[in-house]
Design a protein around this motif. Structure first.
Motif, PDB file in Angstrom:
ATOM      1  N   TRP A 119      26.306  36.483  39.578  1.00  0.00           N
ATOM      2  CA  TRP A 119      26.124  35.162  39.466  1.00  0.00           C
ATOM      3  C   TRP A 119      24.746  34.822  38.869  1.00  0.00           C
ATOM      4  O   TRP A 119      24.086  33.711  39.210  1.00  0.00           O
ATOM      5  N   LYS A 120      24.665  35.572  37.748  1.00  0.00           N
ATOM      6  CA  LYS A 120      23.594  35.357  37.006  1.00  0.00           C
ATOM      7  C   LYS A 120      23.809  34.010  35.962  1.00  0.00           C
ATOM      8  O   LYS A 120      22.986  33.428  35.656  1.00  0.00           O
ATOM      9  N   ASN A 121      24.970  34.007  35.565  1.00  0.00           N
ATOM     10  CA  ASN A 121      25.478  32.695  34.834  1.00  0.00           C
ATOM     11  C   ASN A 121      26.259  31.998  35.685  1.00  0.00           C
ATOM     12  O   ASN A 121      27.467  32.143  35.844  1.00  0.00           O
ATOM     13  N   LYS A 122      25.758  30.882  36.133  1.00  0.00           N
ATOM     14  CA  LYS A 122      26.305  30.202  37.505  1.00  0.00           C
ATOM     15  C   LYS A 122      27.531  29.460  37.112  1.00  0.00           C
ATOM     16  O   LYS A 122      28.569  29.411  37.422  1.00  0.00           O
ATOM     17  N   LYS A 123      27.592  28.915  35.693  1.00  0.00           N
ATOM     18  CA  LYS A 123      28.764  28.200  35.278  1.00  0.00           C
ATOM     19  C   LYS A 123      29.737  28.946  34.964  1.00  0.00           C
ATOM     20  O   LYS A 123      30.995  28.758  35.382  1.00  0.00           O
ATOM     21  N   VAL A 124      29.670  29.950  34.345  1.00  0.00           N
ATOM     22  CA  VAL A 124      30.879  31.100  34.004  1.00  0.00           C
ATOM     23  C   VAL A 124      31.403  31.433  35.471  1.00  0.00           C
ATOM     24  O   VAL A 124      32.616  31.824  35.597  1.00  0.00           O
ATOM     25  N   SER A 125      30.344  32.180  36.391  1.00  0.00           N
ATOM     26  CA  SER A 125      30.909  32.563  37.640  1.00  0.00           C
ATOM     27  C   SER A 125      31.788  31.729  38.456  1.00  0.00           C
ATOM     28  O   SER A 125      32.654  31.915  38.919  1.00  0.00           O
ATOM     29  N   ALA A 126      31.312  30.363  38.128  1.00  0.00           N
ATOM     30  CA  ALA A 126      31.849  29.187  39.042  1.00  0.00           C
ATOM     31  C   ALA A 126      33.158  28.868  38.441  1.00  0.00           C
ATOM     32  O   ALA A 126      34.262  28.685  39.061  1.00  0.00           O
ATOM     33  N   GLY A 127      33.517  29.100  36.913  1.00  0.00           N
ATOM     34  CA  GLY A 127      34.704  29.077  36.330  1.00  0.00           C
ATOM     35  C   GLY A 127      35.618  30.126  36.772  1.00  0.00           C
ATOM     36  O   GLY A 127      36.667  29.695  36.868  1.00  0.00           O
ATOM     37  N   ALA A 128      35.056  31.430  36.661  1.00  0.00           N
ATOM     38  CA  ALA A 128      36.125  32.430  37.040  1.00  0.00           C
ATOM     39  C   ALA A 128      36.420  32.425  38.680  1.00  0.00           C
ATOM     40  O   ALA A 128      37.456  32.610  38.748  1.00  0.00           O
ATOM     41  N   LEU A 129      35.461  31.805  39.403  1.00  0.00           N
ATOM     42  CA  LEU A 129      35.943  31.476  40.761  1.00  0.00           C
ATOM     43  C   LEU A 129      37.061  30.454  40.933  1.00  0.00           C
ATOM     44  O   LEU A 129      38.115  30.480  41.735  1.00  0.00           O
ATOM     45  N   GLY A 130      36.792  29.311  39.958  1.00  0.00           N
ATOM     46  CA  GLY A 130      37.836  28.304  40.206  1.00  0.00           C
ATOM     47  C   GLY A 130      39.193  28.861  39.646  1.00  0.00           C
ATOM     48  O   GLY A 130      40.350  28.306  40.066  1.00  0.00           O
ATOM     49  N   VAL A 131      39.238  29.536  38.503  1.00  0.00           N
ATOM     50  CA  VAL A 131      40.357  29.961  38.072  1.00  0.00           C
ATOM     51  C   VAL A 131      41.286  31.002  39.066  1.00  0.00           C
ATOM     52  O   VAL A 131      42.510  30.783  39.198  1.00  0.00           O
ATOM     53  N   ALA A 132      40.421  31.845  39.353  1.00  0.00           N
ATOM     54  CA  ALA A 132      40.923  32.795  40.534  1.00  0.00           C
ATOM     55  C   ALA A 132      41.672  32.080  41.685  1.00  0.00           C
ATOM     56  O   ALA A 132      42.611  32.274  42.339  1.00  0.00           O
ATOM     57  N   THR A 133      40.872  30.975  42.113  1.00  0.00           N
ATOM     58  CA  THR A 133      41.399  30.130  43.190  1.00  0.00           C
ATOM     59  C   THR A 133      42.493  29.541  42.898  1.00  0.00           C
ATOM     60  O   THR A 133      43.526  29.204  43.691  1.00  0.00           O
ATOM     61  N   ALA A 134      42.745  28.843  41.542  1.00  0.00           N
ATOM     62  CA  ALA A 134      43.873  28.208  41.220  1.00  0.00           C
ATOM     63  C   ALA A 134      45.261  29.179  41.005  1.00  0.00           C
ATOM     64  O   ALA A 134      46.250  28.894  41.326  1.00  0.00           O
ATOM     65  N   VAL A 135      45.004  30.383  40.656  1.00  0.00           N
ATOM     66  CA  VAL A 135      45.942  31.437  40.620  1.00  0.00           C
ATOM     67  C   VAL A 135      46.432  31.864  41.883  1.00  0.00           C
ATOM     68  O   VAL A 135      47.525  31.918  42.192  1.00  0.00           O
ATOM     69  N   TRP A 136      45.427  31.904  42.904  1.00  0.00           N
ATOM     70  CA  TRP A 136      45.949  32.229  44.167  1.00  0.00           C
ATOM     71  C   TRP A 136      46.676  31.051  44.593  1.00  0.00           C
ATOM     72  O   TRP A 136      47.639  31.141  45.203  1.00  0.00           O
ATOM     73  N   LEU A 137      46.282  29.823  44.674  1.00  0.00           N
ATOM     74  CA  LEU A 137      47.002  28.600  44.971  1.00  0.00           C
ATOM     75  C   LEU A 137      48.491  28.618  44.590  1.00  0.00           C
ATOM     76  O   LEU A 137      49.419  28.210  45.124  1.00  0.00           O
ATOM     77  N   PHE A 138      48.478  28.723  43.272  1.00  0.00           N
ATOM     78  CA  PHE A 138      49.846  28.801  42.563  1.00  0.00           C
ATOM     79  C   PHE A 138      50.901  29.857  43.068  1.00  0.00           C
ATOM     80  O   PHE A 138      52.014  29.746  43.519  1.00  0.00           O
ATOM     81  N   PHE A 139      50.306  31.088  43.284  1.00  0.00           N
ATOM     82  CA  PHE A 139      51.112  32.108  43.435  1.00  0.00           C
ATOM     83  C   PHE A 139      51.424  32.368  44.996  1.00  0.00           C
ATOM     84  O   PHE A 139      52.448  32.610  45.609  1.00  0.00           O
ATOM     85  N   GLU A 140      50.561  31.947  45.886  1.00  0.00           N
ATOM     86  CA  GLU A 140      50.353  32.295  47.255  1.00  0.00           C
ATOM     87  C   GLU A 140      50.993  30.977  48.084  1.00  0.00           C
ATOM     88  O   GLU A 140      51.861  30.974  48.787  1.00  0.00           O
ATOM     89  N   LEU A 141      50.127  29.996  47.931  1.00  0.00           N
ATOM     90  CA  LEU A 141      50.532  28.807  48.704  1.00  0.00           C
ATOM     91  C   LEU A 141      51.503  28.031  48.308  1.00  0.00           C
ATOM     92  O   LEU A 141      52.530  27.738  49.079  1.00  0.00           O
ATOM     93  N   LEU A 142      51.785  27.892  46.838  1.00  0.00           N
ATOM     94  CA  LEU A 142      52.971  27.189  46.087  1.00  0.00           C
ATOM     95  C   LEU A 142      54.187  28.076  46.110  1.00  0.00           C
ATOM     96  O   LEU A 142      55.150  27.507  45.747  1.00  0.00           O
ATOM     97  N   GLU A 143      53.915  29.510  46.523  1.00  0.00           N
ATOM     98  CA  GLU A 143      55.099  30.580  46.199  1.00  0.00           C
ATOM     99  C   GLU A 143      55.485  30.404  44.721  1.00  0.00           C
ATOM    100  O   GLU A 143      56.818  30.172  44.583  1.00  0.00           O
ATOM    101  N   TYR A 144      54.698  29.985  43.792  1.00  0.00           N
ATOM    102  CA  TYR A 144      55.064  30.304  42.137  1.00  0.00           C
ATOM    103  C   TYR A 144      55.300  31.620  41.804  1.00  0.00           C
ATOM    104  O   TYR A 144      54.449  32.485  42.493  1.00  0.00           O
ATOM    105  N   HIS A 145      56.158  31.996  41.166  1.00  0.00           N
ATOM    106  CA  HIS A 145      56.531  33.176  40.513  1.00  0.00           C
ATOM    107  C   HIS A 145      55.693  33.507  39.093  1.00  0.00           C
ATOM    108  O   HIS A 145      55.777  32.474  38.450  1.00  0.00           O
TER     109      HIS A 145
END
Length: 193
Positions: free
Chosen positions: A75-101
């Motif tokens: 987390w030395k570059n907070k914007k990029v780290s937050a973006g990576a965390l946001g993308v990972a969270t969206a991918v998790w939401l798509f594939f796990e919670l929404l059961e998207y394949h």
């Protein structure tokens, strides 16, 4: 002239040692006025006293490979780290919670892009814009022939091994095949829900 450089080297070495001694005394809670010169720790003992998580010798940034990936993970570059965390969270939401394949996602992205290109190419006359420039792709034949040939050779080796197992010539191969297929069936039952 040589005597002056030797004296400056001795002076800087003595200053460096005294600085390290002061730092180590501060770390250990000792006062440098009560210690004698013979009891002062050396440079190697100061290096041994530095606490690193899990007994590492290198800093965590270099253990993680250094550069931008390590900066993102630490987390030395907070914007990029937050973006990576946001993308990972969206991918998790798509594939796990929404059961998207993944295959469904790829197909929907391709449907959307083909639809946009089709509409753009047909509407360019109405909008007085240039039509989209879609490059022409030609795949060479040689790499695919080499891959097919290598695959054919491996499949033939597999058929020969199956023939040896089926004729009962090699008990070891038979047991390995049975155990391997059994493990593969267990892993397959975990993957398909």
């Amino acid at each position: 002239m040589a005597e002056e450089s030797a004296e400056s080297t001795v002076t800087t070495a003595a200053t460096g040692e005294s600085l390290l001694d002061k730092i180590s005394d501060k770390l250990h809670g000792h006062d440098s006025s009560s210690d004698s010169d013979s009891e002062k720790p050396s440079l190697s003992s100061v290096k041994q006293k530095i606490f690193r998580l899990f007994g590492r010798e290198k800093p965590l940034h270099s253990v993680l490979g250094g550069g931008k990936p390590a900066d993102v993970l630490l987390w030395k570059n907070k914007k990029v780290s937050a973006g990576a965390l946001g993308v990972a969270t969206a991918v998790w939401l798509f594939f796990e919670l929404l059961e998207y394949h993944l295959l469904t996602l790829v197909c929907h992205i391709l449907i959307l892009s083909i639809t946009l290109l089709f509409l753009w190419s047909n509407a360019h006359t109405l909008l007085h814009k240039a039509p989209p420039r879609i490059p022409v792709f030609h795949l060479p034949e040689e790499p695919f022939l080499e891959i097919a040939s290598a695959l054919r050779i491996e499949i033939n080796h597999g058929f020969a091994a199956l023939r040896d197992i089926g004729t009962g010539k090699d008990v070891k191969k038979f047991l390995i095949a049975i155990v391997g297929l059994w493990i593969l069936s267990i892993v397959g039952s975990w993957c398909i829900s």
